[in-house]
Design a protein around this motif. Sequence first.
Motif, mmCIF file in Angstrom:
data_model
loop_
_atom_site.group_PDB
_atom_site.id
_atom_site.type_symbol
_atom_site.label_atom_id
_atom_site.label_comp_id
_atom_site.label_asym_id
_atom_site.label_seq_id
_atom_site.Cartn_x
_atom_site.Cartn_y
_atom_site.Cartn_z
ATOM 1 N N CYS A 245 0.832 -1.212 0.000
ATOM 2 C CA CYS A 245 0.000 0.000 0.000
ATOM 3 C C CYS A 245 0.866 1.261 0.000
ATOM 4 C CB CYS A 245 -0.933 0.002 1.210
ATOM 5 S SG CYS A 245 -2.223 -1.251 1.151
ATOM 6 N N LEU A 246 1.944 1.235 0.773
ATOM 7 C CA LEU A 246 2.840 2.395 0.828
ATOM 8 C C LEU A 246 3.497 2.624 -0.539
ATOM 9 C CD1 LEU A 246 3.726 4.475 2.933
ATOM 10 C CD2 LEU A 246 5.685 3.014 3.458
ATOM 11 N N LEU A 247 3.888 1.545 -1.191
ATOM 12 C CA LEU A 247 4.454 1.639 -2.536
ATOM 13 C C LEU A 247 3.436 2.241 -3.505
ATOM 14 C CD1 LEU A 247 6.562 0.913 -4.760
ATOM 15 C CD2 LEU A 247 5.504 -1.362 -4.838
ATOM 16 N N GLY A 253 0.025 4.653 -7.602
ATOM 17 C CA GLY A 253 -0.402 3.419 -8.249
ATOM 18 C C GLY A 253 0.779 2.614 -8.767
ATOM 19 N N LEU A 254 0.564 1.309 -8.963
ATOM 20 C CA LEU A 254 1.615 0.418 -9.464
ATOM 21 C C LEU A 254 1.483 0.246 -10.973
ATOM 22 C CD1 LEU A 254 1.400 -2.425 -6.783
ATOM 23 C CD2 LEU A 254 2.842 -0.394 -6.747
ATOM 24 N N LEU A 255 2.620 0.051 -11.622
ATOM 25 C CA LEU A 255 2.574 -0.281 -13.040
ATOM 26 C C LEU A 255 1.774 -1.568 -13.214
ATOM 27 C CD1 LEU A 255 6.297 0.394 -14.011
ATOM 28 C CD2 LEU A 255 4.312 1.801 -14.617
ATOM 29 N N GLU A 289 -3.741 -0.024 -9.469
ATOM 30 C CA GLU A 289 -2.984 -0.177 -10.701
ATOM 31 C C GLU A 289 -3.026 1.145 -11.446
ATOM 32 O OE1 GLU A 289 -3.259 -2.965 -14.741
ATOM 33 O OE2 GLU A 289 -4.624 -3.283 -13.047
ATOM 34 N N GLN A 290 -1.885 1.597 -11.925
ATOM 35 C CA GLN A 290 -1.850 2.858 -12.675
ATOM 36 C C GLN A 290 -2.676 2.727 -13.941
ATOM 37 O OE1 GLN A 290 2.138 4.129 -13.515
ATOM 38 N NE2 GLN A 290 2.622 4.566 -11.369
ATOM 39 N N GLN A 291 -3.447 3.786 -14.217
ATOM 40 C CA GLN A 291 -4.235 3.813 -15.440
ATOM 41 C C GLN A 291 -3.834 5.037 -16.237
ATOM 42 O OE1 GLN A 291 -8.313 3.716 -14.241
ATOM 43 N NE2 GLN A 291 -8.289 1.528 -13.781
ATOM 44 N N LYS A 324 -9.276 8.287 -7.153
ATOM 45 C CA LYS A 324 -8.594 8.173 -5.858
ATOM 46 C C LYS A 324 -7.079 8.255 -5.993
ATOM 47 C CE LYS A 324 -11.868 7.285 -2.698
ATOM 48 N NZ LYS A 324 -12.022 8.003 -1.450
ATOM 49 N N ARG A 325 -6.613 9.181 -6.816
ATOM 50 C CA ARG A 325 -5.178 9.320 -6.985
ATOM 51 C C ARG A 325 -4.579 10.002 -5.770
ATOM 52 N NH1 ARG A 325 -4.857 11.221 -13.347
ATOM 53 N NH2 ARG A 325 -5.809 9.332 -14.215
ATOM 54 N N SER A 326 -3.416 9.539 -5.346
ATOM 55 C CA SER A 326 -2.843 10.062 -4.099
ATOM 56 C C SER A 326 -2.059 11.349 -4.301
ATOM 57 C CB SER A 326 -1.923 9.007 -3.478
ATOM 58 O OG SER A 326 -0.757 8.841 -4.265
ATOM 59 N N HIS A 327 -1.410 11.521 -5.458
ATOM 60 C CA HIS A 327 -0.604 12.715 -5.737
ATOM 61 C C HIS A 327 0.419 12.961 -4.629
ATOM 62 C CE1 HIS A 327 -3.304 13.629 -9.040
ATOM 63 N NE2 HIS A 327 -4.336 13.622 -8.229
ATOM 64 N N PHE A 328 0.944 11.892 -4.048
ATOM 65 C CA PHE A 328 1.838 12.062 -2.897
ATOM 66 C C PHE A 328 3.089 12.849 -3.248
ATOM 67 C CE2 PHE A 328 5.469 10.611 -0.348
ATOM 68 C CZ PHE A 328 5.038 10.996 0.913
ATOM 69 N N ARG A 329 3.696 12.576 -4.404
ATOM 70 C CA ARG A 329 4.931 13.258 -4.779
ATOM 71 C C ARG A 329 4.716 14.776 -4.886
ATOM 72 N NH1 ARG A 329 7.529 9.994 -2.974
ATOM 73 N NH2 ARG A 329 8.024 7.975 -3.883
ATOM 74 N N ALA A 330 3.617 15.170 -5.531
ATOM 75 C CA ALA A 330 3.330 16.600 -5.683
ATOM 76 C C ALA A 330 3.071 17.251 -4.330
ATOM 77 C CB ALA A 330 2.126 16.797 -6.607
ATOM 78 N N LEU A 331 2.324 16.568 -3.484
ATOM 79 C CA LEU A 331 2.036 17.087 -2.137
ATOM 80 C C LEU A 331 3.317 17.196 -1.323
ATOM 81 C CD1 LEU A 331 -1.207 15.063 -1.347
ATOM 82 C CD2 LEU A 331 -1.055 17.553 -1.486
ATOM 83 N N SER A 332 4.170 16.185 -1.481
ATOM 84 C CA SER A 332 5.426 16.177 -0.737
ATOM 85 C C SER A 332 6.301 17.365 -1.104
ATOM 86 C CB SER A 332 6.174 14.862 -1.009
ATOM 87 O OG SER A 332 7.404 14.839 -0.329
ATOM 88 N N ARG A 333 6.352 17.684 -2.401
ATOM 89 C CA ARG A 333 7.161 18.829 -2.839
ATOM 90 C C ARG A 333 6.576 20.154 -2.351
ATOM 91 N NH1 ARG A 333 7.370 15.725 -7.585
ATOM 92 N NH2 ARG A 333 5.666 16.936 -8.496
ATOM 93 N N LYS A 334 5.250 20.302 -2.456
ATOM 94 C CA LYS A 334 4.624 21.573 -2.098
ATOM 95 C C LYS A 334 4.673 21.850 -0.601
ATOM 96 C CE LYS A 334 1.548 22.027 -6.049
ATOM 97 N NZ LYS A 334 2.262 23.221 -6.525
ATOM 98 N N LEU A 335 4.573 20.796 0.206
ATOM 99 C CA LEU A 335 4.530 20.974 1.662
ATOM 100 C C LEU A 335 5.842 20.588 2.343
ATOM 101 C CD1 LEU A 335 0.938 19.554 2.339
ATOM 102 C CD2 LEU A 335 1.632 21.949 2.340
ATOM 103 N N ASN A 336 6.834 20.184 1.542
ATOM 104 C CA ASN A 336 8.135 19.774 2.088
ATOM 105 C C ASN A 336 7.969 18.674 3.141
ATOM 106 O OD1 ASN A 336 10.935 19.837 2.329
ATOM 107 N ND2 ASN A 336 10.893 21.365 3.965
ATOM 108 N N LEU A 337 7.254 17.625 2.760
ATOM 109 C CA LEU A 337 6.974 16.525 3.690
ATOM 110 C C LEU A 337 8.192 15.638 3.926
ATOM 111 C CD1 LEU A 337 3.424 15.395 2.467
ATOM 112 C CD2 LEU A 337 3.988 17.017 4.286
ATOM 113 N N VAL A 338 9.086 15.599 2.929
ATOM 114 C CA VAL A 338 10.306 14.799 3.072
ATOM 115 C C VAL A 338 11.478 15.769 3.157
ATOM 116 C CG1 VAL A 338 11.773 13.015 2.055
ATOM 117 C CG2 VAL A 338 9.287 12.893 1.773
ATOM 118 N N PRO A 339 11.955 16.070 4.378
ATOM 119 C CA PRO A 339 13.019 17.071 4.547
ATOM 120 C C PRO A 339 14.286 16.681 3.789
ATOM 121 C CG PRO A 339 12.032 16.491 6.668
ATOM 122 C CD PRO A 339 11.516 15.516 5.670
#
Length: 482
Positions: A245-247, A253-255, A289-291, A324-339
């Motif tokens: 799930c974390l992946l 989504g997964l390939l 699964e990525q669509q 239900k796309r997570s957009h985690f990477r975009a959110l991480s960049r905008k909010l600096n979630l990964v220092p």
Amino acid sequence: MELPEFFHDNFLAGDQRWLRTVGGALHLLHSVYGPFSKLYGIGSCSKMTYESWREQVEQGEKQVRPAEIGSVFLIDRDVDFVTPLCSQVVYEGLLDDIFRIKCGCVEFGPDVTSSDKSVKVMLNSQDKVFNEIRNEHFSNVFGFLSQKARNLQTAYDRRQGMDIKQMKTFVSEELKGLKQEHRLLSLHIGASESIMKKKTKQDFQELLQKEHCLLEGFEIRESISFIEEHISRQISMIESLRMLCLLSITENGLLPKDYRSLKTQYLQSYGFDHLLTFSNLRQLGLLMEQQGAETLTAMESKVGKLVNDKTAGKITDAFSSLAKRSHFRALSRKLNLVPKSDEEYDLRVPKDMAYIFSGAYVPLSCKLIEQVLERDGWVGLEEVTRLLNGHEFAVTGESSRTWLKESAGLPRHVTFSSGGSRAEASSDAQRLVLVMFLGGCTFSEISALRFLGRAKGYKFIVVTTAVTNSSRLLEALLGNRV
């Protein structure tokens, strides 16, 4: 509130019966602590809870009370699934993972008590040992417990050389407290040793490393190989599912080939009754699964030809929500979630909320709360809320104050005094923030909010439908649950 079934019933089954109960709890807090000056929320469940609460306030008895709570923040669990899927490494979170905290109480077995009996312990600020280590990263806990043991021994040694009067005072005023503290210290040392046995093995350290790689977006193929090995060795059904799930969430989504391969391996290792588990996870956007974007666009285009523009826009929004796309990477960049830092993170003197995950990740839920409080609303966070599928709201300003006065039984023209102790009380109330998690909250998030409170001068009250962690969250979605 202990409503562990809330998450499954509301988010998976669509059963909204508990919303009235949660709204009633908010109404009770409102009636006891007075009107809330500001209320923020994000998530469809939060919005319905707010509407239920407001309806109950308007129908209820009007009472005049001074405001003791400044801001209220409602947040849905599905706004941030990454945080509960991360391994907890603060002491209270690890206690919950290993021993399961329920109603603020934990039961330590014979392996902790060093006897043939189990002991139930209330975990609150009255336990002086626990109160000082509950929010600490686990790497700091043994050092504190060791120092505490030395301090207690020093306190006991003071008995040497006392006269009768001093001994009488010591026995009547200090000895009972020292014995209680010694008993609790012994239990927490035993609990820490149990945690060490389970959480410091090489497998766990490698698991944390791969987890951090997923959060940062590095070594994805190596992480997939690690998950495949984890599944084939049948180390843990829940842990394998958690990493999958974390992946999926962090990679949006997964390939298709990876999804099919990992799903097949999981079902062969843990049983085909988990076909329903995968369906449940897909429904909530936890494992997908990525669509191709063109698939969704083509569907929207066909719909647009059949209906007018206004209706097509609404249906497009619905498709986006269903995706239900997570957009985690975009959110991480905008909010600096990964220092990003070249220096090693000092866990003894943490500089931000990321310490709860060893400096690897700032919980999205807590970052949202921090940003909204700093900006006094959602202004400037429009792109973030769009990525989170919206449903954000804020009840502030003059209209809010007018409604809150009426709900408290005050006439519209009444203004609150700005002088003396009332002004001080009002100022204290503005720094008091009530956060309500709908669908569960982790002890790591509570620790992060306590850190934020100390750093920014806030005091947080956390209300949740239940305590959660990765195990509880995923167990609620298993296809073979009774």
